[in-house]
Design an enzyme around this catalytic site. Structure first.
Site: not given
Length: 600
Positions: A391-392, A395, A398
């Site tokens: 998940h991180e 980020h 991105h």
């Protein structure tokens, strides 16, 4: 033997993030901090001159950009140091000093945006399209969009002066719950060992198969919140009052409209999300009913709902093993993506494990300078932390693509978009692990975990979003937020979302006082819209071809060059409609039905 949490100084350097991409040494940070005042003065020297000529405006932008870039880098470093150990007085001082510098810089340059907006539209439009303004074009266009809510120079200066004060409630809440209260939660006997109860271990203890362990952890944890409830309620009320003040000062219709306006997201996206989830609550209640049956309890309690439905599967995943899972699971995005991410995960992007004073939970924090850093509190006994890593990592990748595809003044993407890249990665990890599971028990375990993850990201964050909306509406309508009011609002939502099977404790509604995201109002709904978009895009990319993958990378590279709904349309999903949300809720329903069949 009691499990103890190490001090920051006892953590291995290889387990900490490497912040040398920001500053080689503390002295370099100190030098930049002192430089901020002169940079602010330089930018302020253009006051009253922005509309003189295109050359003057271009010079002013150069000075303003240098100030903002230095300020961001300086703040980023101090913020990461503070998050790693909020009990470190030096880190706290750094954080406080850079916030003061930020306030000073914003005061001196508060003229910039209103003066830029005062330039006649025909003149600024002609300058904006010139090649030399290419780095600033998006910034100017977005600023003009917000023109009607920008105040006069004098009023903007007043608002900038209170910027430092506006963070007080959030900072005090964090210090109280992550430092002071973390020292007094006590210990819980779990699996033959005394485990120190903290903000981080609390969530792990609530997954323990022993109901007595869960109950003890839950009771001790919320007893301490009960002792501090009036203080925390006053902090949250102050935070909401601050939101209402800014909203009214700028002339927005409501706090939620102000929060969504900058992203060009209609309020209907927020309210339709809540309405859509409400319509699908029966399937959520059915899932809790299934949990009650599988757990074999006479009454389902709040401390029961986080236990995996499959109790027999125990998974231990080292940090390095988790990195390799991410590499294989995310392979549909290509070798360049996975090589870069995994190299970062193993070489300085991540602060890996819990230490005393460290902020709980996890986050990714990217800036234009340095790496896109990740804070974890990784626990190899908890398979969910593999998903947190992915998940991180979503980020951070991105952020990496945004930085490398856009100029500084328009590189930063919105939170609305951020939660897509992160939960997209989670979905690919789930599909990979499910496909490669070697037993029916593991399949049951993964499905139940995925149901819990969708529930936590979609249903639960929508409940949080509704709580924020109701609290802000109460103050907007003249009802003060007291401890009793906050608890009443939260309890009613608990009963609505958890349904008739749930029996709550007297202190269950104190959960509404422990969520740090509430101090960044109208943030959490983006988790719900994010997972809805990511489920649609994960399916589109994995079942599509090169075009679908390229569309997704266009989204990752958009940065702040587009408004979020527009950038997601480029990727292939329209979040102005409720269909992605309903599709995600249908996916949750499908998983629940599959679990019911497997668990017969």
């Amino acid at each position: 033997m009691a499990k103890t949490i190490p001090l920051r100084k006892d953590v291995k350097e290889t387990d900490k993030w490497n912040l040398q991409g920001l500053y080689k040494a503390y002295e370099d940070w100190e030098k930049d901090l002192k430089l901020l005042s002169s940079l602010a003065e330089k930018a302020a020297s253009y006051k009253g001159r922005l509309g003189e000529s295109k050359d003057t405006l271009l010079e002013a932008f150069g000075a303003y950009e240098k100030l903002l870039l230095t300020l961001e880098t300086c703040y980023h470093y101090a913020s990461l140091m503070h998050s790693a150990d909020e009990g470190d007085s030096k880190a706290s001082e750094m954080h406080g000093r850079v916030l003061m510098a930020y306030t000073d810089a914003m005061e001196k340059t508060s003229f910039f945006e209103p003066e830029l907006q005062a330039i006649p539209d025909d003149k600024i439009s002609q300058w904006c399209v010139l090649p030399e303004f290419s780095d600033y074009r998006i910034f100017i266009e977005k600023l003009l969009y917000k023109k009607k809510y920008i105040l006069s120079e004098k009023e903007e200066r007043i608002l900038s002066l209170q910027a430092n004060v506006s963070d007080v409630t959030s900072n005090v809440f964090s210090q109280l719950t992550n430092v002071d209260m973390n020292k007094v939660f006590g210990q819980v006997l779990a699996d033959g060992e005394n485990v120190q109860l903290t903000q981080t271990t609390f969530s792990t203890l609530l997954k323990n198969p022993d109901r007595n362990v869960r109950k003890e952890a839950y009771t001790k944890f919320y007893d301490k919140f009960a002792e501090n409830q009036n203080t925390i309620a006053a902090l949250y009320a102050g935070n909401v009052n601050q939101d209402v003040f800014i909203t009214r000062a700028r002339g927005y219709d409501s706090c939620v409209q102000r929060a969504l306006y900058g992203d060009k997201v209609p309020v209907s996206v927020y309210t339709n999300l809540i309405e859509c989830v409400h319509k699908n609550l029966p399937k959520l209640h059915e899932y809790y009913s299934l949990k009650k049956k599988v757990l074999g309890v006479e009454e389902l309690r709040h401390y029961d709902v986080y236990v995996p439905l499959t109790k027999s599967v125990k998974v231990k995943t080292t940090y390095d093993e988790a990195v390799e899972i991410c590499r294989k699971a995310l392979s549909p995005l290509g070798k360049e993506y996975t090589d870069r991410l995994c190299s970062g995960l193993q070489n300085g992007w991540v602060d890996r494990y819990e230490n005393q004073g460290k902020r709980s939970g996890a986050f990714s924090s990217g800036a234009y300078v340095g790496d896109p850093y990740i804070l974890l509190n990784y626990d190899e006994e908890d398979i969910r932390d593999v998903f947190t890593m992915a998940h991180e990592g979503g980020h951070s990748m991105h952020s990496w693509y945004s930085v490398h595809s856009n100029p500084f003044m328009s590189y930063d993407y919105t939170i609305f978009e951020a939660e897509v890249a992160s939960t997209f990665n989670e979905e690919l990890v789930f599909e990979y692990l499910l496909k490669n599971s070697d037993s029916e028990d593991m399949k049951k375990f993964l499905l139940s975990m995925r149901a819990d993850d969708i529930l936590a990201t979609l249903h639960r964050q929508t409940m949080f979003a509704e709580f924020e909306l109701k609290c802000h509406q109460a103050v907007e309508e003249g009802t003060p937020l007291t401890t009793e009011t906050i608890r009443k609002i939260y309890r009613e939502l608990l009963e609505l979302y958890f349904g008739p099977e749930m029996h709550f404790e007297e202190n269950s509604d104190l959960e509404g006082l422990r969520i740090p995201h509430f101090y960044s109002a109208f943030y959490v709904y983006k988790y719900a819209t994010g997972i809805s978009a990511s489920l649609a895009l994960a399916k589109r990319v994995t079942k599509g071809g090169e075009k679908e993958k390229e569309d997704y990378f266009k989204f990752l590279k958009s940065g702040g060059s587009r408004y979020p709904i527009e950038s997601l349309c480029v990727a292939g999903v329209d979040m102005s409609q409720t269909k992605p949300v309903q599709d995600a809720l249908d996916e949750f329903a499908r998983i629940v039905d599959e679990l019911k069949n497997l668990l017969k």
